[in-house]
Design an enzyme around this catalytic site. Structure first.
Site, PDB file in Angstrom:
ATOM      1  N   PHE A  11       0.820  -1.217   0.000  1.00  0.00           N
ATOM      2  CA  PHE A  11       0.000   0.000   0.000  1.00  0.00           C
ATOM      3  C   PHE A  11       0.860   1.277   0.000  1.00  0.00           C
ATOM      4  CE2 PHE A  11      -2.039   2.911   3.271  1.00  0.00           C
ATOM      5  CZ  PHE A  11      -2.696   3.681   2.332  1.00  0.00           C
ATOM      6  N   ILE A  12       1.537   1.566   1.106  1.00  0.00           N
ATOM      7  CA  ILE A  12       2.317   2.820   1.159  1.00  0.00           C
ATOM      8  C   ILE A  12       3.480   2.741   0.172  1.00  0.00           C
ATOM      9  CG2 ILE A  12       3.576   4.477   2.607  1.00  0.00           C
ATOM     10  CD1 ILE A  12       2.269   3.285   5.058  1.00  0.00           C
ATOM     11  N   ASN A  32       7.919  -9.760  -1.556  1.00  0.00           N
ATOM     12  CA  ASN A  32       7.606 -11.196  -1.631  1.00  0.00           C
ATOM     13  C   ASN A  32       6.127 -11.426  -1.942  1.00  0.00           C
ATOM     14  OD1 ASN A  32       6.303 -10.680   0.749  1.00  0.00           O
ATOM     15  ND2 ASN A  32       7.372 -12.216   1.968  1.00  0.00           N
ATOM     16  N   GLY A  36       1.522  -7.607  -0.633  1.00  0.00           N
ATOM     17  CA  GLY A  36       1.662  -6.687  -1.763  1.00  0.00           C
ATOM     18  C   GLY A  36       1.050  -7.285  -3.021  1.00  0.00           C
ATOM     19  N   ALA A  78       7.084  -5.327   5.582  1.00  0.00           N
ATOM     20  CA  ALA A  78       6.786  -5.786   6.942  1.00  0.00           C
ATOM     21  C   ALA A  78       5.466  -6.524   6.889  1.00  0.00           C
ATOM     22  CB  ALA A  78       6.664  -4.616   7.914  1.00  0.00           C
ATOM     23  N   SER A 120       6.368   2.767  13.388  1.00  0.00           N
ATOM     24  CA  SER A 120       4.940   2.893  13.669  1.00  0.00           C
ATOM     25  C   SER A 120       4.678   3.561  15.015  1.00  0.00           C
ATOM     26  CB  SER A 120       4.343   1.483  13.669  1.00  0.00           C
ATOM     27  OG  SER A 120       3.104   1.473  14.325  1.00  0.00           O
ATOM     28  N   TYR A 144       3.939  -6.639  17.250  1.00  0.00           N
ATOM     29  CA  TYR A 144       4.204  -5.787  16.074  1.00  0.00           C
ATOM     30  C   TYR A 144       4.976  -4.540  16.513  1.00  0.00           C
ATOM     31  CZ  TYR A 144       3.158  -2.356  12.396  1.00  0.00           C
ATOM     32  OH  TYR A 144       3.259  -1.385  11.442  1.00  0.00           O
ATOM     33  N   ASN A 173      -2.033   5.967  11.578  1.00  0.00           N
ATOM     34  CA  ASN A 173      -2.778   5.165  10.597  1.00  0.00           C
ATOM     35  C   ASN A 173      -2.735   5.866   9.250  1.00  0.00           C
ATOM     36  OD1 ASN A 173      -3.575   3.952  13.056  1.00  0.00           O
ATOM     37  ND2 ASN A 173      -5.361   3.137  12.002  1.00  0.00           N
ATOM     38  N   GLY A 275      -3.426  -6.608  22.509  1.00  0.00           N
ATOM     39  CA  GLY A 275      -2.339  -5.878  21.856  1.00  0.00           C
ATOM     40  C   GLY A 275      -2.820  -4.611  21.157  1.00  0.00           C
TER      41      GLY A 275
HETATM   42  P1  NAD Z   1       1.454  -3.545   3.083  1.00  0.00           P
HETATM   43  O1  NAD Z   1       1.159  -4.898   3.637  1.00  0.00           O
HETATM   44  O2  NAD Z   1       0.592  -3.083   1.977  1.00  0.00           O
HETATM   45  O3  NAD Z   1       2.976  -3.461   2.626  1.00  0.00           O
HETATM   46  C1  NAD Z   1       3.989  -4.302   3.099  1.00  0.00           C
HETATM   47  C2  NAD Z   1       4.691  -4.889   1.888  1.00  0.00           C
HETATM   48  O4  NAD Z   1       5.825  -5.650   2.320  1.00  0.00           O
HETATM   49  C3  NAD Z   1       3.815  -5.832   1.075  1.00  0.00           C
HETATM   50  O5  NAD Z   1       3.933  -5.501  -0.287  1.00  0.00           O
HETATM   51  C4  NAD Z   1       4.399  -7.209   1.371  1.00  0.00           C
HETATM   52  O6  NAD Z   1       4.179  -8.122   0.322  1.00  0.00           O
HETATM   53  C5  NAD Z   1       5.859  -6.872   1.583  1.00  0.00           C
HETATM   54  N1  NAD Z   1       6.603  -7.836   2.410  1.00  0.00           N
HETATM   55  C6  NAD Z   1       6.247  -8.330   3.625  1.00  0.00           C
HETATM   56  N2  NAD Z   1       7.196  -9.162   4.089  1.00  0.00           N
HETATM   57  C7  NAD Z   1       8.191  -9.189   3.159  1.00  0.00           C
HETATM   58  C8  NAD Z   1       9.440  -9.880   3.067  1.00  0.00           C
HETATM   59  N3  NAD Z   1       9.851 -10.719   4.025  1.00  0.00           N
HETATM   60  N4  NAD Z   1      10.210  -9.672   1.976  1.00  0.00           N
HETATM   61  C9  NAD Z   1       9.793  -8.832   0.981  1.00  0.00           C
HETATM   62  N5  NAD Z   1       8.618  -8.163   1.022  1.00  0.00           N
HETATM   63  C10 NAD Z   1       7.828  -8.349   2.088  1.00  0.00           C
HETATM   64  O7  NAD Z   1       1.388  -2.533   4.303  1.00  0.00           O
HETATM   65  P2  NAD Z   1       1.536  -0.938   4.353  1.00  0.00           P
HETATM   66  O8  NAD Z   1       0.391  -0.422   5.092  1.00  0.00           O
HETATM   67  O9  NAD Z   1       1.833  -0.395   2.998  1.00  0.00           O
HETATM   68  O10 NAD Z   1       2.807  -0.784   5.288  1.00  0.00           O
HETATM   69  C11 NAD Z   1       4.086  -0.411   4.794  1.00  0.00           C
HETATM   70  C12 NAD Z   1       5.025  -0.203   5.952  1.00  0.00           C
HETATM   71  O11 NAD Z   1       4.560   0.858   6.774  1.00  0.00           O
HETATM   72  C13 NAD Z   1       5.135  -1.423   6.875  1.00  0.00           C
HETATM   73  O12 NAD Z   1       6.442  -1.511   7.346  1.00  0.00           O
HETATM   74  C14 NAD Z   1       4.185  -1.089   7.997  1.00  0.00           C
HETATM   75  O13 NAD Z   1       4.536  -1.769   9.188  1.00  0.00           O
HETATM   76  C15 NAD Z   1       4.405   0.409   8.109  1.00  0.00           C
HETATM   77  N6  NAD Z   1       3.286   1.120   8.735  1.00  0.00           N
HETATM   78  C16 NAD Z   1       2.079   1.191   8.108  1.00  0.00           C
HETATM   79  C17 NAD Z   1       1.030   1.890   8.715  1.00  0.00           C
HETATM   80  C18 NAD Z   1      -0.329   2.029   8.065  1.00  0.00           C
HETATM   81  O14 NAD Z   1      -1.212   2.603   8.681  1.00  0.00           O
HETATM   82  N7  NAD Z   1      -0.562   1.554   6.837  1.00  0.00           N
HETATM   83  C19 NAD Z   1       1.224   2.500   9.956  1.00  0.00           C
HETATM   84  C20 NAD Z   1       2.463   2.390  10.577  1.00  0.00           C
HETATM   85  C21 NAD Z   1       3.493   1.718   9.939  1.00  0.00           C
END
Ligand code: NAD
Length: 315
Positions: A11-12, A32, A36, A78, A120, A144, A173, A275
């Site tokens: 997403f981000i 991976n 995603g 992540a 986060s 987490y 968020n 949690g």
């Molecule tokens: P997301 O699940 O859409 O993105 C995470 C991406 O990481 C996915 O594309 C997934 O396939 C990839 N991934 C996971 N494990 C992997 C691995 N071992 N090797 C390679 N790729 C891997 O989630 P998001 O919301 O886009 O979050 C992005 C980052 O921002 C994360 O680190 C998340 O913890 C952090 N975050 C997000 C939020 C939020 O509100 N969305 C808030 C705080 C922190």
């Protein structure tokens, strides 16, 4: 300059890729595809400045291949599901801590000197007062959050030991198009199945701040470009906060639904799961000193997200 975005199909990450490509960088994505989706990058399919690598950062060799030749690393990969971390702690330890360690080792080997890390607000746990600034104690209450705090500490040590300039971004968020987890997605998916009854996790009074993804990406780029310390931490959130019931009401309003039976499912002190945090919001003064200002407050960001997801999910 070649920039690596881990989790760039997420997403981000995918929104960040859009911005980096627009700004003229060459971008390599490693993902991976656990959460995603290739679809998130489909519009860039033929762009010569984008390289997509299928790889898993839990695997040392994949981490090395991803990092080789990069000038900077945006680490966004992540497992983002806070709820899952209470049920499967090991998954979070491996997806977050082991993956980050492998990445840092690869950066050390290939002498990559810049890292932006997606941390986060969950590192703060349950603060006594909100909003919290960056000096508030780090006391995570989910695995987490603990895994993100562990990653921050590893990055701190690597930045001191090996001269990596690190920018740590503690996101609230973050929401917007392509979002596939969290409360808004959860409530919309439930409504898609059943328009008569809606289960809300927690008592609905949980407090959160919501930031639109374009603002989060803008904050990310600003912090990367303008922070000048060796290791800097920034909160990335909005200037206001709302309750889960507010989120629910905005969704019902956007969908024009008024007769849905609401069923709250609180655990412990009214949170949604073990949690989960009851009240969290971030002070963003430090980020504002770099010139950042959110373009939309929480409610606006939620409405825009609901509109986008309704289109994407086909209501
Ligand atoms: P997301 O699940 O859409 O993105 C995470 C991406 O990481 C996915 O594309 C997934 O396939 C990839 N991934 C996971 N494990 C992997 C691995 N071992 N090797 C390679 N790729 C891997 O989630 P998001 O919301 O886009 O979050 C992005 C980052 O921002 C994360 O680190 C998340 O913890 C952090 N975050 C997000 C939020 C939020 O509100 N969305 C808030 C705080 C922190």
């Amino acid at each position: 300059r070649l920039v690596l975005v881990t989790g760039g199909a997420g997403f981000i990450g995918s929104h960040l890729v859009d911005r980096l490509i627009k700004d003229g960088y060459r971008v390599r994505v490693v993902d991976n595809f656990s959460t995603g989706r290739l679809e998130n990058l489909k519009h860039l399919e033929d762009n010569p400045n984008l390289e997509v690598m299928r790889g898993d950062l839990k695997n040392e060799q994949d981490a090395r291949e991803a990092v080789k030749g990069a000038d900077a690393v945006f680490h966004f990969a992540a497992n983002p599901e806070v709820r899952v971390s209470s049920i499967s702690p090991r998954v979070h330890f491996e997806e977050n801590v082991v993956a980050t360690f492998n990445l840092l080792e690869a950066m050390r080997e290939y002498k990559v000197k810049e890292m932006v890390f997606a941390s986060s607000s969950s590192v703060y746990g349950e603060p006594e007062e909100i909003p919290v600034d960056e000096n508030a104690p780090v006391r995570p209450v989910s695995v987490y959050g603990a895994s993100k705090a562990a990653c921050e500490n590893l990055i701190h040590a690597y930045s001191k030991l090996y001269g990596i300039r690190a920018v740590i971004l503690r996101y609230a968020n973050i929401i917007g198009p392509r979002l596939r987890h969290g409360v808004i997605y959860d409530l919309l998916m439930k409504l898609k199945k059943n328009l008569d009854e809606l289960e809300v996790l927690g008592d609905g009074t949980q407090v959160r701040s919501y930031l639109y993804v374009d603002d989060a990406v803008e904050a990310t780029i600003i912090a990367w470009r303008l922070s000048n310390g060796n290791y800097e931490v920034y909160n990335v959130g909005n200037e206001d906060w709302v309750t889960v019931n507010d989120v629910m009401n905005i969704i019902l309003n956007e969908l024009g639904l008024s007769n849905v039976k609401i069923v709250h499912r609180p655990v412990l002190h009214g949170v949604g799961w073990l949690g989960d945090v009851k009240r969290i919001a971030l002070k963003i003064d430090r980020l504002k000193t770099l010139g950042f200002k959110p373009s939309t407050l929480s409610r606006g960001a939620i409405s825009m997200t609901v509109k986008a997801l309704v289109r994407e999910l086909g209501f």
